[in-house]
Design a protein around this motif. Structure first.
Motif, PDB file in Angstrom:
ATOM      1  N   ALA A  60      31.587  41.426  38.298  1.00 23.87           N
ATOM      2  CA  ALA A  60      31.907  42.878  37.472  1.00 23.87           C
ATOM      3  C   ALA A  60      31.186  41.822  36.148  1.00 23.87           C
ATOM      4  N   SER A  61      31.709  40.355  35.931  1.00 28.64           N
ATOM      5  CA  SER A  61      30.837  39.914  34.353  1.00 28.64           C
ATOM      6  C   SER A  61      29.660  39.642  34.796  1.00 28.64           C
ATOM      7  N   ALA A 120      41.707  44.837  42.054  1.00 31.60           N
ATOM      8  CA  ALA A 120      41.570  44.716  41.175  1.00 31.60           C
ATOM      9  C   ALA A 120      40.428  45.414  41.299  1.00 31.60           C
ATOM     10  N   GLU A 121      39.499  45.046  42.250  1.00 30.40           N
ATOM     11  CA  GLU A 121      38.191  45.006  42.139  1.00 30.40           C
ATOM     12  C   GLU A 121      38.049  46.378  42.794  1.00 30.40           C
ATOM     13  N   ASP A 142      38.869  49.003  39.234  1.00 30.75           N
ATOM     14  CA  ASP A 142      37.836  48.327  38.554  1.00 30.75           C
ATOM     15  C   ASP A 142      38.260  47.496  36.959  1.00 30.75           C
ATOM     16  N   ILE A 176      42.905  40.400  43.985  1.00 28.92           N
ATOM     17  CA  ILE A 176      41.991  40.398  43.869  1.00 28.92           C
ATOM     18  C   ILE A 176      40.646  41.504  44.028  1.00 28.92           C
ATOM     19  N   THR A 177      41.831  41.809  45.842  1.00 28.18           N
ATOM     20  CA  THR A 177      41.288  43.178  46.151  1.00 28.18           C
ATOM     21  C   THR A 177      41.342  44.482  45.826  1.00 28.18           C
ATOM     22  N   SER A 204      33.613  36.987  38.501  1.00 27.03           N
ATOM     23  CA  SER A 204      34.097  38.187  39.824  1.00 27.03           C
ATOM     24  C   SER A 204      32.726  39.340  39.145  1.00 27.03           C
ATOM     25  N   ILE A 222      40.055  41.567  33.829  1.00 27.48           N
ATOM     26  CA  ILE A 222      40.816  39.982  34.128  1.00 27.48           C
ATOM     27  C   ILE A 222      40.159  38.332  33.818  1.00 27.48           C
ATOM     28  N   ASP A 223      38.878  38.657  34.386  1.00 29.69           N
ATOM     29  CA  ASP A 223      37.784  37.861  34.217  1.00 29.69           C
ATOM     30  C   ASP A 223      37.663  37.459  32.449  1.00 29.69           C
ATOM     31  N   MET A 233      38.809  44.044  37.572  1.00 25.25           N
ATOM     32  CA  MET A 233      37.890  42.961  37.066  1.00 25.25           C
ATOM     33  C   MET A 233      37.172  42.402  35.787  1.00 25.25           C
TER      34      MET A 233
END
Length: 671
Positions: free
Chosen positions: A521-522, A481-482, A485, A478-479, A519, A490-491, A487
């Motif tokens: 990002a969403s 992916a954050e 960029d 997850i880290t 996240s 993934i969401d 995330m």
């Protein structure tokens, strides 16, 4: 505390997974990303140490299967630069001394979290300094070798003088003065090679020479090995040789042509253009449509075994073949063994014959014969990206060809690059592969009503498997992916798969709901609500069957975005939940302004309840009940905890004691 936002890669030996998660939360609260992997056995430890890159290892003194001495022994046996901190149960000098004597970087009382955090950051900083020093030593060594190579191959006559004596000379210098062996000049005074009428001038220059001074070129008469004078221009400048301050002497005289001038002339008669000019074209409209990155496979071996003469011979051969095989393209000699080629479309087919021609070429270097091959990477100009990214893609493709044994031509493929990186443990590449191949894994953990009368829910949990089929720790990917960029994608993937599954459940008459993490990002995605509405409509799934979960930390840091996000989703009908709820007054205040139906408590409440400490839990549940919130207690791991929950106002429970995560939604909520 520390402004370095690079993730802290932490390997832990703890008594439980909950204890390992404690360190993740500690780092997150300090504003630092963390990638934490828990080890349980000696095999886990050896695999992690040999396959992963770690900043630090944090270990308790002993678990049922492993102890700190074994941890320290493994790190020392593998000669890894990984600091080890031992978490001790008693803060006694003899215990701390014992672990320091064993090689630990520190030994700190288990409950002193802030001390532990500072020690971890200190050890990480020290490790980075050591690694940087090693890197600089390597770069210095490479630079010294390269400088020596350039000096040996330079057309100018160059020498280094210390206290008036020659300490090093290049072949051009030796040849200019008519000597045959560099040893003939070792220790010879520079003044002896200057004509008698110019010696007073040079004695004065050398006597008063100071580092940093700019010395004008001097016209004079020099003496060769036969005692004959010849006119020359001499330039003196300060230099360092073998860590000693000295004087560099450059002589411009009547020197015969040498091997390096041949290389320069050969480049002028080829398709090669200057490196600087070629690179500057990469970020202009003249950027290549197709860029080839060509590397001579065994160049280092040629240079090591045959020397500069072999290197020059290989380069001359490559220059000639380029000119013969690709007359319509342009290229540059980018590095010793590397050529960049702007390949015209009609010449792409000629790259394979070019590689084949080089493979069959017998190259003469003095009295020796050598051969070489080439690995070629090709990348096409894309819709987006600059010249730098084009170069990187061509380089990646060439590296693939090299790693596959060399002497190959490889076209750039993002999937191939991701596959190679993923095989080497690159988390971002594994995420890209999972998104492309739909190979993420979803698990479903039931969220169960305490009274047995409420609606059934599943929390959707995302898992990523590495190339060996082993789960990558959620915090780690997850880290990653954050940071990269990824995330938002993934969401979307999780929601898309979840809606498909809900649609199937509905068709079978099951109205089970799903709790899905989202996240930041969403939150920032203005099209999220519209996209979700279209997806639900196409699948014929009502919006209220989805509960979107956000962490308390996310809500605190982005409250305005959360409000806007909730407003956009009102027409869709989705519900909202806050997770990791701490019960702090600020969080309670936020509850009054947000339409959050569900609140999932932080797992620390569960841990305190296991220790028969329910005072804070009672306060939190009373406050939440006053606001009509549905309360969920996570990580219920034993019957005692479940029994204690009944009278505390908790509505739902979740945990491995009740039901571990399932691969399918098959839990019987009526049981």
């Amino acid at each position: 505390m520390n402004n370095n936002k690079q993730p802290v890669r932490l390997l832990t030996l703890e008594t439980s997974r909950n204890e390992a998660e404690r360190w993740v939360k500690l780092f997150r609260n300090a504003g630092l990303p963390a990638r934490v992997q828990q080890i349980d056995t000696l095999d886990d430890l050896d695999e992690a140490l040999t396959t992963g890159l770690w900043d630090l290892l944090l270990t308790v003194e002993e678990t049922s299967m492993l102890n700190a001495e074994q941890v320290l022994s493994s790190v020392q046996r593998l000669k890894l630069d990984i600091p080890v901190i031992v978490s001790v149960q008693e803060d006694k000098p003899d215990i701390i001394k014992h672990w320091l004597d064993k090689g630990a970087g520190d030994a700190i009382l288990h409950s002193h979290e802030e001390h532990m955090l500072h020690a971890i950051l200190r050890e990480k900083s020290s490790q980075e300094s050591r690694q940087q020093l090693q890197k600089l030593h390597k770069e210095l060594s490479d630079l010294e070798q390269r400088c020596q190579l350039l000096m040996d191959n330079a057309s100018q006559a160059i020498a280094y003088v210390h206290e008036g004596m020659h300490i090093d000379t290049n072949p051009s210098y030796i040849e200019l003065f008519g000597y045959e062996d560099p040893d003939d000049l070792a220790g010879m005074p520079l003044i002896d090679m200057i004509s008698s009428q110019d010696q007073p001038l040079f004695k004065n220059l050398i006597k008063h020479f100071k580092p940093g001074d700019e010395q004008p070129a001097v016209e004079c008469q020099l003496m060769n090995a036969e005692g004959q004078a010849f006119p020359a221009t001499v330039l003196l400048s300060d230099a360092v040789f073998d860590d000693e301050q000295c004087i560099q002497v450059i002589v411009k005289g009547s020197a015969p042509a040498n091997a390096s001038s041949t290389v320069i002339q050969q480049e002028e008669d080829s398709i090669l253009i200057p490196r600087k000019h070629f690179v500057s074209l990469l970020d202009t409209e003249q950027e290549p449509e197709t860029l080839a990155y060509l590397r001579l496979d065994n160049y280092d071996s040629i240079r090591e075994n045959i020397g500069i003469e072999g290197s020059i011979a290989a380069q001359e051969t490559m220059n000639r073949i380029l000119f013969e095989q690709l007359p319509n393209s342009t290229a540059t000699h980018y590095a010793d063994e590397v050529y960049l080629i702007n390949v015209h479309e009609r010449d792409i087919a000629a790259l394979e014959p070019l590689r084949d021609t080089l493979e069959k070429e017998l190259i003469n270097a003095g009295q020796q014969t050598l051969y070489t091959t080439a690995s070629v990477g090709l990348a096409e100009k894309g819709q987006e990206g600059d010249g730098k990214s084009l170069l990187e893609r061509a380089h990646f493709a060439c590296q693939l060809a090299t790693d596959d044994g060399g002497n190959k031509l490889e076209f750039f493929s993002q999937s191939a690059i991701d596959n190679q990186k993923a095989s080497n443990g690159d988390t971002v590449a594994m995420i890209r592969q999972a998104l492309e191949n739909d190979s993420f894994r979803l698990l479903f953990q039931p969220v169960i009503s305490v009274t047995g009368e409420g609606q059934g829910y599943y929390e959707v949990l995302l898992r990523l498997l590495d190339q060996k089929g082993k789960e990558v720790p959620a915090g780690e990917f997850i880290t990653a992916a954050e940071d990269s960029d990824l995330m938002p994608f993934i969401d979307r993937w999780v929601i898309r798969q979840s809606v498909k599954l809900l649609s199937r459940k509905l068709r079978n008459g099951d109205d089970t709901r799903m709790m899905i993490h989202i996240s930041q990002a969403s939150l920032d995605d203005e099209e999220f609500a519209e996209r979700l509405a279209r997806l639900l409509e196409a699948a014929d799934v009502p919006g209220h069957m989805i509960i979107l979960q956000m962490t308390e930390r996310l809500v605190h840091q982005h409250l305005n975005q959360v409000k806007t996000f909730a407003e956009r989703l009102k027409p869709v009908g989705c519900k909202f939940a806050m997770t990791q709820f701490s019960g702090e007054s600020r969080s309670m205040k936020i509850m009054e302004h947000l339409d959050l139906m569900f609140v999932k408590l932080d797992y620390l409440f569960t841990e305190k309840l296991e220790r028969n400490d329910d005072s804070q839990l009672k306060k939190a549940t009373n406050n939440l009940k006053a606001l009509n919130k549905v309360i969920i207690m996570p990580r219920v791991e034993n019957a005692q905890t479940l029994t204690s929950i009944w009278q505390l106002g908790v509505d739902y429970v979740q945990g491995h004691y009740l039901q571990p995560p399932l691969e399918s939604m098959t839990y019987d909520f009526s049981s």
